[in-house]
Design an enzyme around this catalytic site. Structure first.
Site, PDB file in Angstrom:
ATOM      1  N   ASP A 121    -117.384 -51.065   2.586  1.00 45.42           N
ATOM      2  CA  ASP A 121    -118.775 -50.932   2.176  1.00 45.42           C
ATOM      3  C   ASP A 121    -118.754 -50.576   0.680  1.00 45.42           C
ATOM      4  O   ASP A 121    -117.731 -50.131   0.156  1.00 45.42           O
ATOM      5  CB  ASP A 121    -119.446 -49.828   2.999  1.00 45.42           C
ATOM      6  CG  ASP A 121    -120.854 -49.522   2.539  1.00 45.42           C
ATOM      7  OD1 ASP A 121    -121.650 -50.459   2.355  1.00 45.42           O
ATOM      8  OD2 ASP A 121    -121.157 -48.323   2.345  1.00 45.42           O
ATOM      9  N   ASP A 173    -121.881 -49.036  -1.459  1.00 46.59           N
ATOM     10  CA  ASP A 173    -122.663 -47.878  -1.892  1.00 46.59           C
ATOM     11  C   ASP A 173    -122.291 -46.615  -1.126  1.00 46.59           C
ATOM     12  O   ASP A 173    -122.240 -46.619   0.109  1.00 46.59           O
ATOM     13  CB  ASP A 173    -124.154 -48.170  -1.716  1.00 46.59           C
ATOM     14  CG  ASP A 173    -124.587 -49.385  -2.529  1.00 46.59           C
ATOM     15  OD1 ASP A 173    -124.150 -49.500  -3.681  1.00 46.59           O
ATOM     16  OD2 ASP A 173    -125.354 -50.214  -1.996  1.00 46.59           O
ATOM     17  N   ASP A 176    -119.409 -45.141   4.651  1.00 49.90           N
ATOM     18  CA  ASP A 176    -119.979 -43.794   4.703  1.00 49.90           C
ATOM     19  C   ASP A 176    -121.134 -43.703   5.684  1.00 49.90           C
ATOM     20  O   ASP A 176    -121.626 -42.612   5.961  1.00 49.90           O
ATOM     21  CB  ASP A 176    -120.536 -43.416   3.320  1.00 49.90           C
ATOM     22  CG  ASP A 176    -121.805 -44.206   2.999  1.00 49.90           C
ATOM     23  OD1 ASP A 176    -122.900 -43.610   2.968  1.00 49.90           O
ATOM     24  OD2 ASP A 176    -121.715 -45.431   2.829  1.00 49.90           O
TER      25      ASP A 176
END
Length: 221
Positions: free
Chosen positions: A7, A9, A178
């Protein structure tokens, strides 16, 4: 061949690239304060897991409408230099380097538009990237998305498309994120790692034996 999927961001960088981009454009008078306020409200929905993704994509892509791909590329290069480079986690760079040293192929998948994801990935030394597809007509962005959004289960769908289109059949897949929105992707890979997860996501990671990583930016002297 092994594949490491990241991922973007809040995983590789300490921030949300789409929000930072809108603020960058606002600083040049290209985005209104009202749009920034709407983005802030929608990001609260994102973290709560209630985001209206089509509405969010429409909001974040609106500033592209009518602008040439060359203009956006120039702006993106400046944006990356001044706003993305300083917030890349050192541990993210190290993990990318480790995978490359093992001969693994790296891929970044993000729910941000590909007009940002691709150049950011290139800056990070990652050739392969998937973002929300953006329509281009006669060299100009229409401001409209195309295809399946690379968000939640859509990341798994887009990954499948990418594997097919690139004729890739990995022997083993790593995954890093995250966000609880990426649970479908983390459940899809062979070895998952949660980066700076919240309490709920860390609890899932602990239950399933996933890695829990804490990455931070180095303090400036």
């Amino acid at each position: 061949m092994n594949l490491a999927i990241f991922d973007l961001d809040e995983t590789l960088i300490a921030g949300d690239s789409a929000t930072l981009w809108l603020n960058f454009l606002a600083g040049r008078g290209l985005v209104s304060n009202a749009l920034l306020a709407q983005d802030r409200r929608m990001m609260q929905d994102y973290y709560a897991g209630t985001l209206d993704m089509p509405a969010y994509v429409a909001l974040t892509l609106a500033p592209l409408e009518g602008r040439t791909t060359a203009e956006i590329s120039r702006l993106a290069a400046e944006f990356i230099t001044h706003h993305i480079a300083p917030i890349v986690y050192p541990e993210a760079r190290q993990r990318l380097a480790w995978h490359k040293a093992q001969g693994h192929r790296c891929l970044i998948i993000s729910a941000t538009g590909e007009h940002l994801v691709r150049p950011i990935a290139h800056y990070l030394g990652v050739e392969d990237a998937i973002g929300v597809q953006v329509e281009v007509v006669n060299g100009r962005y229409s401001g409209r998305p195309e295809g399946v959004f690379s968000f939640q289960q859509g990341k798994v769908v887009r990954l499948g498309h990418w594997l097919r289109d690139h004729n890739v059949e990995p022997d083993f897949c790593y995954g890093y994120s995250d966000s609880s929105n990426d649970l479908p992707l983390l459940e899809h890979v062979d070895e998952a790692a949660v980066v700076n997860g919240n309490e709920a996501l860390n609890a899932i990671a602990a239950e399933r034996g996933w890695q829990q990583l804490n990455w931070t930016l180095k303090k400036q002297p």
